[in-house]
Design an enzyme around this catalytic site. Structure first.
Site, PDB file in Angstrom:
ATOM      1  N   GLU A   7      -5.241  -4.914  10.572  1.00  0.00           N
ATOM      2  CA  GLU A   7      -4.236  -3.878  10.783  1.00  0.00           C
ATOM      3  C   GLU A   7      -4.547  -3.114  12.068  1.00  0.00           C
ATOM      4  O   GLU A   7      -5.364  -2.190  12.062  1.00  0.00           O
ATOM      5  CB  GLU A   7      -4.240  -2.897   9.604  1.00  0.00           C
ATOM      6  CG  GLU A   7      -3.897  -3.527   8.279  1.00  0.00           C
ATOM      7  CD  GLU A   7      -3.378  -2.486   7.297  1.00  0.00           C
ATOM      8  OE1 GLU A   7      -2.249  -2.655   6.813  1.00  0.00           O
ATOM      9  OE2 GLU A   7      -4.080  -1.505   7.030  1.00  0.00           O
ATOM     10  N   GLY A  65       2.484   2.338  10.682  1.00  0.00           N
ATOM     11  CA  GLY A  65       3.422   3.446  10.508  1.00  0.00           C
ATOM     12  C   GLY A  65       4.113   3.887  11.791  1.00  0.00           C
ATOM     13  O   GLY A  65       4.737   4.934  11.834  1.00  0.00           O
ATOM     14  N   SER A 111       3.572  -1.988  10.328  1.00  0.00           N
ATOM     15  CA  SER A 111       5.017  -1.997  10.573  1.00  0.00           C
ATOM     16  C   SER A 111       5.682  -3.337  10.253  1.00  0.00           C
ATOM     17  O   SER A 111       6.611  -3.747  10.946  1.00  0.00           O
ATOM     18  CB  SER A 111       5.325  -1.544  12.006  1.00  0.00           C
ATOM     19  OG  SER A 111       4.875  -0.206  12.207  1.00  0.00           O
ATOM     20  N   GLU A 162      -6.842   4.694   7.707  1.00  0.00           N
ATOM     21  CA  GLU A 162      -6.690   6.134   7.402  1.00  0.00           C
ATOM     22  C   GLU A 162      -7.950   6.672   6.745  1.00  0.00           C
ATOM     23  O   GLU A 162      -8.328   7.834   6.949  1.00  0.00           O
ATOM     24  CB  GLU A 162      -5.436   6.346   6.530  1.00  0.00           C
ATOM     25  CG  GLU A 162      -4.160   6.190   7.361  1.00  0.00           C
ATOM     26  CD  GLU A 162      -2.960   5.636   6.623  1.00  0.00           C
ATOM     27  OE1 GLU A 162      -2.908   5.707   5.380  1.00  0.00           O
ATOM     28  OE2 GLU A 162      -2.065   5.097   7.302  1.00  0.00           O
ATOM     29  N   LYS A 180       0.170   4.261  -0.329  1.00  0.00           N
ATOM     30  CA  LYS A 180      -0.459   5.476   0.241  1.00  0.00           C
ATOM     31  C   LYS A 180      -0.192   6.667  -0.678  1.00  0.00           C
ATOM     32  O   LYS A 180      -0.092   6.496  -1.894  1.00  0.00           O
ATOM     33  CB  LYS A 180       0.021   5.715   1.676  1.00  0.00           C
ATOM     34  CG  LYS A 180      -0.098   4.442   2.525  1.00  0.00           C
ATOM     35  CD  LYS A 180       0.059   4.661   3.999  1.00  0.00           C
ATOM     36  CE  LYS A 180      -0.066   3.318   4.720  1.00  0.00           C
ATOM     37  NZ  LYS A 180      -0.034   3.460   6.155  1.00  0.00           N
ATOM     38  N   HIS A 212      -9.489   1.075   4.810  1.00  0.00           N
ATOM     39  CA  HIS A 212      -8.206   1.296   5.482  1.00  0.00           C
ATOM     40  C   HIS A 212      -8.416   2.252   6.659  1.00  0.00           C
ATOM     41  O   HIS A 212      -9.214   3.181   6.587  1.00  0.00           O
ATOM     42  CB  HIS A 212      -7.170   1.867   4.502  1.00  0.00           C
ATOM     43  CG  HIS A 212      -5.804   1.902   5.086  1.00  0.00           C
ATOM     44  ND1 HIS A 212      -5.392   2.925   5.908  1.00  0.00           N
ATOM     45  CD2 HIS A 212      -4.775   1.020   5.012  1.00  0.00           C
ATOM     46  CE1 HIS A 212      -4.153   2.656   6.309  1.00  0.00           C
ATOM     47  NE2 HIS A 212      -3.761   1.512   5.780  1.00  0.00           N
ATOM     48  N   ASN A 265       0.868  -1.177   0.000  1.00  0.00           N
ATOM     49  CA  ASN A 265       0.000   0.000   0.000  1.00  0.00           C
ATOM     50  C   ASN A 265       0.907   1.229   0.000  1.00  0.00           C
ATOM     51  O   ASN A 265       1.473   1.580   1.025  1.00  0.00           O
ATOM     52  CB  ASN A 265      -0.884  -0.041   1.257  1.00  0.00           C
ATOM     53  CG  ASN A 265      -1.667   1.242   1.463  1.00  0.00           C
ATOM     54  OD1 ASN A 265      -1.770   2.076   0.554  1.00  0.00           O
ATOM     55  ND2 ASN A 265      -2.234   1.402   2.659  1.00  0.00           N
TER      56      ASN A 265
HETATM   57  P1  PGA Z   1       2.887   0.372   7.592  1.00  0.00           P
HETATM   58  O1  PGA Z   1       1.397   0.565   6.979  1.00  0.00           O
HETATM   59  O2  PGA Z   1       3.415  -0.913   7.009  1.00  0.00           O
HETATM   60  O3  PGA Z   1       3.656   1.582   7.113  1.00  0.00           O
HETATM   61  O4  PGA Z   1       2.733   0.304   9.059  1.00  0.00           O
HETATM   62  C1  PGA Z   1       0.542  -0.524   6.775  1.00  0.00           C
HETATM   63  C2  PGA Z   1      -0.757  -0.047   6.166  1.00  0.00           C
HETATM   64  O5  PGA Z   1      -1.236   1.026   6.532  1.00  0.00           O
HETATM   65  O6  PGA Z   1      -1.352  -0.720   5.302  1.00  0.00           O
END
Ligand code: PGA
Length: 249
Positions: free
Chosen positions: A166, A172, A211, A96, A11, A94, A9
C-alpha cells in the site's frame, strides 16, 4: 495457482445499523464471487459481524492487535481476543498505525509473531511515502519493512500470511498507483521472498491497496503479481466492494 483475495478495511467507520446494512448487501451479492473475501471492521463490532457472517463465505479480521498477551494495557486488544472472536485475519503494520501511532518495524514484527502464535493469519502492510518514492528509495523502504518480519519469524511464517503493498501516497487520496507501478513493487516483493524460498514466494498472496475502486480494480488485478486488494473507502459500499471482488474473481 494463488487464489485472489480481497479484504475490506473499514477503518474507524460504521455503526451497528450501517454495518448490518452493508453486510446484508454483501451476503446478497457474494454468490458467484470466486475470490476469497474478508472484512475488517472496528474491533468493537467484531462479535456482531461474526454473527451476521455465520454461514457466509465471507470471513473477517481485526484491524490491529497488541503484541502483549494480556494485562494492564488499557484500550488494547490481545491476540487471544482476536482469536476468540474467530478472526481469520488481522491487519499488521497498516500505514496509519505506523505513521499516526508510531508503530515501527520492530513492533510490527512482534505483532505479526503474536498473531501467528494464535493461529490468526497476519496481513502485513508495507509501502513507501511520496517523499520516499520521489527519492527513489521505495525498494529500500519496502525491503526493510519485510526484512524486519523475515528476520524475526523466518520465511516459513509466510506460508500462511498475506502481504499488502500500500503506497502511502495512494491511500485515501484517489491517486491509485498505475498497474505498472504496482506490479513493479509486487514483483520486487515476490523476488525478496524468492531469495529465501522459491515455493513460499510463489504461493504468497500480495494484495495491492490504495484508492482501489470498481473502475480500476480489473486492470490492477490483471497484473501477474497482484493477487487481489486491500480496500479502504470503497469497501464501505456493498455494490462498489462487490464489483471489486468480482474483478478479482
Ligand atoms: P483506500 O485505503 O482504499 O481508502 O485508499 C486502503 C487502505 O488503507 O487499506
Amino acid at each position: 495457482m494463488r487464489r485472489p483475495f480481497v479484504a475490506g478495511n473499514w477503518k474507524m467507520n460504521g455503526s451497528k445499523a450501517s454495518i448490518r446494512e452493508l453486510l446484508d448487501g454483501l451476503n446478497q451479492g457474494i454468490a458467484g464471487v470466486t475470490a476469497e473475501v474478508a472484512v475488517c471492521p472496528p474491533s468493537i463490532y467484531l462479535a456482531e459481524v461474526a454473527e451476521q457472517l455465520d454461514g457466509s463465505p465471507i470471513s473477517w479480521g481485526a484491524q490491529n492487535l497488541s503484541q502483549e498477551a494480556s494485562g494492564a494495557f488499557t484500550g488494547e486488544i490481545s491476540p487471544a481476543m482476536v482469536k476468540d472472536l474467530a478472526c481469520t485475519y488481522v491487519l499488521v503494520g497498516h500505514s496509519e498505525r505506523r505513521s499516526i501511532y508510531g508503530e515501527d518495524d520492530a513492533l510490527v514484527a512482534k505483532k505479526f509473531a503474536a498473531a501467528r502464535a494464535m493461529g490468526v493469519k497476519p496481513i502485513l502492510c508495507v509501502g513507501e511515502t511520496l517523499e520516499e518514492r520521489e527519492k527513489g528509495v521505495t525498494e529500500d523502504v519496502v525491503g526493510r519493512q519485510l526484512d524486519a518480519v523475515l528476520e524475526l519469524e523466518g520465511i516459513s511464517a509466510f506460508n500462511d500470511a498475506v502481504v499488502a503493498y500500500e503506497p502511502v501516497w495512494a491511500i485515501g487520496t484517489g491517486m491509485t498507483a498505475s498497474p505498472e507501478q504496482a506490479q513493479d513493487v509486487h514483483a520486487f516483493i515476490r523476488q525478496r521472498f524468492a531469495s529465501h524460498d522459491a515455493a513460499v514466494a510463489e504461493g504468497l498472496r500480495i494484495q495491492y491497496g490504495g484508492s482501489v475502486k470498481g473502475a480500476n480494480a480489473a486492470e490492477l488485478f490483471a497484473k501477474p503479481d497482484i493477487d487481489g486488494g486491500l480496500i479502504g473507502g470503497a469497501s464501505l459500499d456493498a455494490d462498489e466492494f462487490l464489483s471489486i471482488c468480482r474483478a478479482a474473481s
